[in-house]
Structure formats: C-alpha cells, structure tokens
Design a protein around this motif. Structure first.
Motif, PDB file in Angstrom:
ATOM      1  N   ARG A 129      39.394   1.248 -31.958  1.00  0.00           N
ATOM      2  CA  ARG A 129      37.579   2.010 -31.486  1.00  0.00           C
ATOM      3  C   ARG A 129      37.462   2.830 -31.350  1.00  0.00           C
ATOM      4  N   GLN A 130      38.243   3.917 -30.563  1.00  0.00           N
ATOM      5  CA  GLN A 130      38.224   5.577 -30.022  1.00  0.00           C
ATOM      6  C   GLN A 130      38.618   6.016 -31.241  1.00  0.00           C
TER       7      GLN A 130
ATOM      8  N   ALA B  77      32.824   8.837 -35.784  1.00  0.00           N
ATOM      9  CA  ALA B  77      31.093   9.013 -35.941  1.00  0.00           C
ATOM     10  C   ALA B  77      31.076  10.424 -35.210  1.00  0.00           C
ATOM     11  N   ARG B  78      31.478  11.153 -33.604  1.00  0.00           N
ATOM     12  CA  ARG B  78      30.571  12.132 -33.229  1.00  0.00           C
ATOM     13  C   ARG B  78      30.709  13.223 -34.471  1.00  0.00           C
ATOM     14  N   GLN B  79      31.898  12.509 -35.210  1.00  0.00           N
ATOM     15  CA  GLN B  79      32.274  14.076 -35.955  1.00  0.00           C
ATOM     16  C   GLN B  79      31.029  14.118 -37.445  1.00  0.00           C
ATOM     17  N   VAL B  80      30.987  12.946 -37.391  1.00  0.00           N
ATOM     18  CA  VAL B  80      29.566  12.863 -38.356  1.00  0.00           C
ATOM     19  C   VAL B  80      28.274  13.299 -38.048  1.00  0.00           C
ATOM     20  N   MET B  81      28.144  12.968 -37.072  1.00  0.00           N
ATOM     21  CA  MET B  81      27.274  13.767 -36.048  1.00  0.00           C
ATOM     22  C   MET B  81      27.140  14.900 -36.041  1.00  0.00           C
ATOM     23  N   ALA B  82      27.508  15.693 -35.783  1.00  0.00           N
ATOM     24  CA  ALA B  82      28.363  17.129 -36.066  1.00  0.00           C
ATOM     25  C   ALA B  82      28.327  17.655 -36.989  1.00  0.00           C
TER      26      ALA B  82
END
Length: 77
Positions: free
Chosen positions: A32-33, A39-44
């Motif tokens: 999960r982590q 997901a944060r990397q994809v958004m960035a």
C-alpha cells in the motif's frame, strides 16, 4: 502426557498461523505504501509533462510570430 503434547502442537500451530498472518499484513502495508508513493510520482510526472507541453506550445507560438515578423519585414523592405 498426551494432552500436554497436544497443547504444545496446538500452540505451535497457532503461533505459525499468527506469524503467517502477520507477514501477510506486513506485506499488504508495504504494498500500500509503494502504491501511494508511485501514485505521487505519477502525479508529479504528469504535472511536469503538462508544464513541458505548455512551454513547447509557447516557444512554438513565439517562433511562428518571429517567422511571420521576418517575412513581413522582408516584404516591406
């Protein structure tokens, strides 16, 4: 003595089951982590790509304007 041996075996089986469940829970938490981090990397990366696209469009528009200006100045002179 049979009941004591049975209790020891039952205790060992319960301990193994709890250990296996704990390992699965730990693996679930780690996955999960990792998912949240990716997901944060994809958004960035998406934001970076969007900004790069905007910059490329801006540079293209400026280049078109400069080419148009040069062509019009050549016609006038």
């Amino acid at each position: 003595m049979d009941s004591a041996d049975g209790r020891v075996i039952l205790f060992i089986l319960i301990a193994l089951a709890v250990f296996a469940l704990g390992r699965r829970f730990q693996a679930m938490i780690i996955m999960r982590q990792v998912y949240k981090q990716s997901a944060r990397q994809v958004m960035a990366r998406r934001a970076t790509a969007h900004n790069a696209t905007k910059s490329m469009v801006g540079v293209t528009l400026v280049a078109i304007f400069v080419a148009w200006l040069v062509l019009n100045l050549n016609r006038i002179m």
